[in-house]
Design a protein around this motif. Structure first.
Motif, PDB file in Angstrom:
ATOM      1  N   SER A 175     -16.354 -47.510   2.513  1.00  0.00           N
ATOM      2  CA  SER A 175     -15.546 -46.966   1.408  1.00  0.00           C
ATOM      3  C   SER A 175     -15.191 -45.501   1.638  1.00  0.00           C
ATOM      4  N   GLY A 176     -15.917 -44.836   2.546  1.00  0.00           N
ATOM      5  CA  GLY A 176     -15.611 -43.451   2.852  1.00  0.00           C
ATOM      6  C   GLY A 176     -14.241 -43.257   3.468  1.00  0.00           C
ATOM      7  N   ARG A 177     -13.671 -44.298   4.045  1.00  0.00           N
ATOM      8  CA  ARG A 177     -12.325 -44.184   4.619  1.00  0.00           C
ATOM      9  C   ARG A 177     -11.295 -43.829   3.551  1.00  0.00           C
ATOM     10  N   ASP A 178     -11.620 -44.115   2.302  1.00  0.00           N
ATOM     11  CA  ASP A 178     -10.690 -43.827   1.207  1.00  0.00           C
ATOM     12  C   ASP A 178     -10.994 -42.506   0.513  1.00  0.00           C
ATOM     13  N   PHE A 179     -12.013 -41.768   0.971  1.00  0.00           N
ATOM     14  CA  PHE A 179     -12.335 -40.492   0.343  1.00  0.00           C
ATOM     15  C   PHE A 179     -11.165 -39.522   0.449  1.00  0.00           C
ATOM     16  N   THR A 180     -10.949 -38.787  -0.616  1.00  0.00           N
ATOM     17  CA  THR A 180     -10.074 -37.624  -0.599  1.00  0.00           C
ATOM     18  C   THR A 180     -10.852 -36.491  -1.266  1.00  0.00           C
ATOM     19  N   PRO A 181     -10.429 -35.243  -1.104  1.00  0.00           N
ATOM     20  CA  PRO A 181     -11.132 -34.161  -1.808  1.00  0.00           C
ATOM     21  C   PRO A 181     -11.219 -34.403  -3.313  1.00  0.00           C
ATOM     22  N   ALA A 182     -10.229 -35.092  -3.883  1.00  0.00           N
ATOM     23  CA  ALA A 182     -10.219 -35.330  -5.332  1.00  0.00           C
ATOM     24  C   ALA A 182     -11.128 -36.483  -5.744  1.00  0.00           C
ATOM     25  N   THR A 183     -11.375 -37.435  -4.828  1.00  0.00           N
ATOM     26  CA  THR A 183     -12.168 -38.615  -5.196  1.00  0.00           C
ATOM     27  C   THR A 183     -13.606 -38.564  -4.698  1.00  0.00           C
ATOM     28  N   MET A 184     -13.955 -37.557  -3.920  1.00  0.00           N
ATOM     29  CA  MET A 184     -15.312 -37.510  -3.364  1.00  0.00           C
ATOM     30  C   MET A 184     -16.383 -37.496  -4.435  1.00  0.00           C
ATOM     31  N   ARG A 185     -16.169 -36.689  -5.473  1.00  0.00           N
ATOM     32  CA  ARG A 185     -17.196 -36.578  -6.499  1.00  0.00           C
ATOM     33  C   ARG A 185     -17.441 -37.898  -7.220  1.00  0.00           C
ATOM     34  N   PRO A 186     -16.415 -38.520  -7.841  1.00  0.00           N
ATOM     35  CA  PRO A 186     -16.697 -39.784  -8.532  1.00  0.00           C
ATOM     36  C   PRO A 186     -17.175 -40.882  -7.590  1.00  0.00           C
ATOM     37  N   ALA A 187     -16.795 -40.814  -6.301  1.00  0.00           N
ATOM     38  CA  ALA A 187     -17.221 -41.843  -5.350  1.00  0.00           C
ATOM     39  C   ALA A 187     -18.728 -41.831  -5.143  1.00  0.00           C
ATOM     40  N   PHE A 188     -19.379 -40.687  -5.340  1.00  0.00           N
ATOM     41  CA  PHE A 188     -20.827 -40.616  -5.082  1.00  0.00           C
ATOM     42  C   PHE A 188     -21.615 -41.520  -6.020  1.00  0.00           C
ATOM     43  N   ARG A 189     -21.101 -41.761  -7.199  1.00  0.00           N
ATOM     44  CA  ARG A 189     -21.851 -42.580  -8.168  1.00  0.00           C
ATOM     45  C   ARG A 189     -22.225 -43.933  -7.584  1.00  0.00           C
ATOM     46  N   ARG A 190     -21.314 -44.551  -6.866  1.00  0.00           N
ATOM     47  CA  ARG A 190     -21.591 -45.869  -6.283  1.00  0.00           C
ATOM     48  C   ARG A 190     -22.745 -45.788  -5.284  1.00  0.00           C
ATOM     49  N   PHE A 191     -22.827 -44.713  -4.536  1.00  0.00           N
ATOM     50  CA  PHE A 191     -23.887 -44.540  -3.547  1.00  0.00           C
ATOM     51  C   PHE A 191     -25.241 -44.382  -4.241  1.00  0.00           C
ATOM     52  N   ALA A 192     -25.267 -43.592  -5.317  1.00  0.00           N
ATOM     53  CA  ALA A 192     -26.523 -43.364  -6.038  1.00  0.00           C
ATOM     54  C   ALA A 192     -26.970 -44.598  -6.805  1.00  0.00           C
ATOM     55  N   GLU A 193     -26.030 -45.408  -7.275  1.00  0.00           N
ATOM     56  CA  GLU A 193     -26.395 -46.580  -8.062  1.00  0.00           C
ATOM     57  C   GLU A 193     -27.051 -47.670  -7.233  1.00  0.00           C
ATOM     58  N   LEU A 194     -26.739 -47.748  -5.943  1.00  0.00           N
ATOM     59  CA  LEU A 194     -27.300 -48.820  -5.133  1.00  0.00           C
ATOM     60  C   LEU A 194     -28.830 -48.746  -5.094  1.00  0.00           C
ATOM     61  N   HIS A 195     -29.369 -47.550  -5.178  1.00  0.00           N
ATOM     62  CA  HIS A 195     -30.820 -47.361  -5.195  1.00  0.00           C
ATOM     63  C   HIS A 195     -31.474 -48.075  -6.373  1.00  0.00           C
ATOM     64  N   PHE A 196     -30.765 -48.223  -7.485  1.00  0.00           N
ATOM     65  CA  PHE A 196     -31.322 -48.914  -8.651  1.00  0.00           C
ATOM     66  C   PHE A 196     -31.217 -50.430  -8.517  1.00  0.00           C
ATOM     67  N   TRP A 203     -26.180 -42.178   3.208  1.00  0.00           N
ATOM     68  CA  TRP A 203     -25.016 -43.072   3.228  1.00  0.00           C
ATOM     69  C   TRP A 203     -23.725 -42.302   2.946  1.00  0.00           C
ATOM     70  N   TYR A 204     -23.812 -41.361   2.017  1.00  0.00           N
ATOM     71  CA  TYR A 204     -22.639 -40.579   1.603  1.00  0.00           C
ATOM     72  C   TYR A 204     -22.118 -39.717   2.757  1.00  0.00           C
ATOM     73  N   VAL A 205     -23.007 -39.063   3.472  1.00  0.00           N
ATOM     74  CA  VAL A 205     -22.582 -38.247   4.614  1.00  0.00           C
ATOM     75  C   VAL A 205     -21.971 -39.133   5.693  1.00  0.00           C
ATOM     76  N   GLU A 206     -22.606 -40.280   5.958  1.00  0.00           N
ATOM     77  CA  GLU A 206     -22.063 -41.200   6.957  1.00  0.00           C
ATOM     78  C   GLU A 206     -20.676 -41.684   6.552  1.00  0.00           C
ATOM     79  N   ALA A 207     -20.493 -41.969   5.271  1.00  0.00           N
ATOM     80  CA  ALA A 207     -19.183 -42.398   4.791  1.00  0.00           C
ATOM     81  C   ALA A 207     -18.157 -41.273   4.937  1.00  0.00           C
ATOM     82  N   ALA A 208     -18.553 -40.058   4.633  1.00  0.00           N
ATOM     83  CA  ALA A 208     -17.623 -38.927   4.726  1.00  0.00           C
ATOM     84  C   ALA A 208     -17.147 -38.718   6.160  1.00  0.00           C
ATOM     85  N   ARG A 209     -18.001 -39.019   7.135  1.00  0.00           N
ATOM     86  CA  ARG A 209     -17.598 -38.865   8.534  1.00  0.00           C
ATOM     87  C   ARG A 209     -16.405 -39.748   8.886  1.00  0.00           C
ATOM     88  N   LEU A 210     -16.269 -40.866   8.188  1.00  0.00           N
ATOM     89  CA  LEU A 210     -15.165 -41.778   8.482  1.00  0.00           C
ATOM     90  C   LEU A 210     -13.814 -41.199   8.094  1.00  0.00           C
TER      91      LEU A 210
END
Length: 278
Positions: free
Chosen positions: A209-230, A242-249
């Motif tokens: 999903s990091g392939r779709d990151f933009t500077p404007a969407t990075m913040r709300p995108a993190f929620r999905r990464f944090a929720e998987l832990h629950f 996971w978030y850093v690895e996604a951002a590299r894409l």
């Protein structure tokens, strides 16, 4: 192994709280901790060192505990505090509200030289409201008093549309025990939530999903990464990996640096009053 501890259960039904919880529901929040929170999370100060409603950013202090205007409007909640807890070391009384939202994994007291003792007591909650610490996910029931091990990475999530309201009490000194009065016997065991391991496909889909990151969407995108832990067995800080690895894409070094900086801010190092700039 869970380091946070259930210390006691309070006779919470002895207090008429419903009308006061509605006051908290309608109270405005200043947004001090927006960098950490996703969805609807807010903090409401009932007592601090100054008595000012505008004094909302937590910090240790040497002043006397003073009611805010909100605290004066909530006598039954404050009676729950004064009837059952010692006041000598108590520095802050707050109510945290969480509705269909999540708090990023984080470590408390990074800004300060000495950690304190943080207790939480849910005043209104449901099974959809969960806490986490390191690899563990657990539920705190209404009226249970928990000492939160806040110097390890921890988080909270609620998927409920009704706000979970949790009393938060901050005491000076992390080592001295808190003497709690008027305890009632616990009738239920501590509830630890078991989760399955994440599958390779789930992790691949998350990171892709990091392939779709933009500077404007990075913040709300993190929620999905944090929720998987629950939902899946993983350490709370795995969300940042996971978030850093996604951002590299994205191929954008600025976004990779932003993802790394968010991890640092949440769990490694931040200054007193420092705000994270998304």
């Amino acid at each position: 192994m869970l380091k946070s501890q259930r210390l006691a259960v309070l006779p919470i039904d002895a207090y008429d709280l419903d009308s006061e919880l509605s006051v908290v529901d309608q109270h405005e929040y200043g947004g001090d901790y927006d960098a950490f929170t996703f969805g609807s999370w807010s903090s409401h100060v009932l007592a601090n060192g100054t008595g000012a409603d505008s004094d909302t950013a937590f910090r240790p202090h040497d002043g006397r505990l003073t009611l805010t205007d909100l605290g004066k409007r909530l006598p039954n909640i404050m009676a729950l505090v004064t009837d059952n807890f010692p006041l000598e070391r108590l520095q802050w009384v707050r109510v945290f509200s969480l509705r269909d939202g999540l708090i990023s994994p984080h470590v408390d007291f990074l800004e300060f030289s000495e950690p304190g003792t943080r207790l939480q007591v849910p005043l209104r909650t449901s099974e959809e409201s969960l806490h986490s610490e390191n690899e563990s996910v657990y539920h705190i029931r209404r009226g249970e008093v928990w000492k939160i091990h806040s110097t390890d990475p921890h988080s909270a999530r609620s998927t409920s549309r009704t706000a979970r309201l949790s009393l938060c009490l901050d005491f000076a000194d992390a080592e001295e025990p808190i003497e709690i009065r008027n305890q009632v016997p616990a009738t239920e065991p501590i509830r630890i939530v078991e989760r399955p391991e994440p599958t390779d496909a789930e992790l691949r889909d998350l990171i892709e999903s990091g392939r779709d990151f933009t500077p404007a969407t990075m913040r709300p995108a993190f929620r999905r990464f944090a929720e998987l832990h629950f939902e899946r067995r993983a350490h709370a800080t795995a969300a940042f990996d996971w978030y850093v690895e996604a951002a590299r894409l994205t191929g954008d070094e600025d976004m990779v640096a932003k993802a790394r900086a968010f991890r640092t801010y949440c769990v490694e190092k931040r200054g007193d009053g420092e705000k994270f700039d998304w």
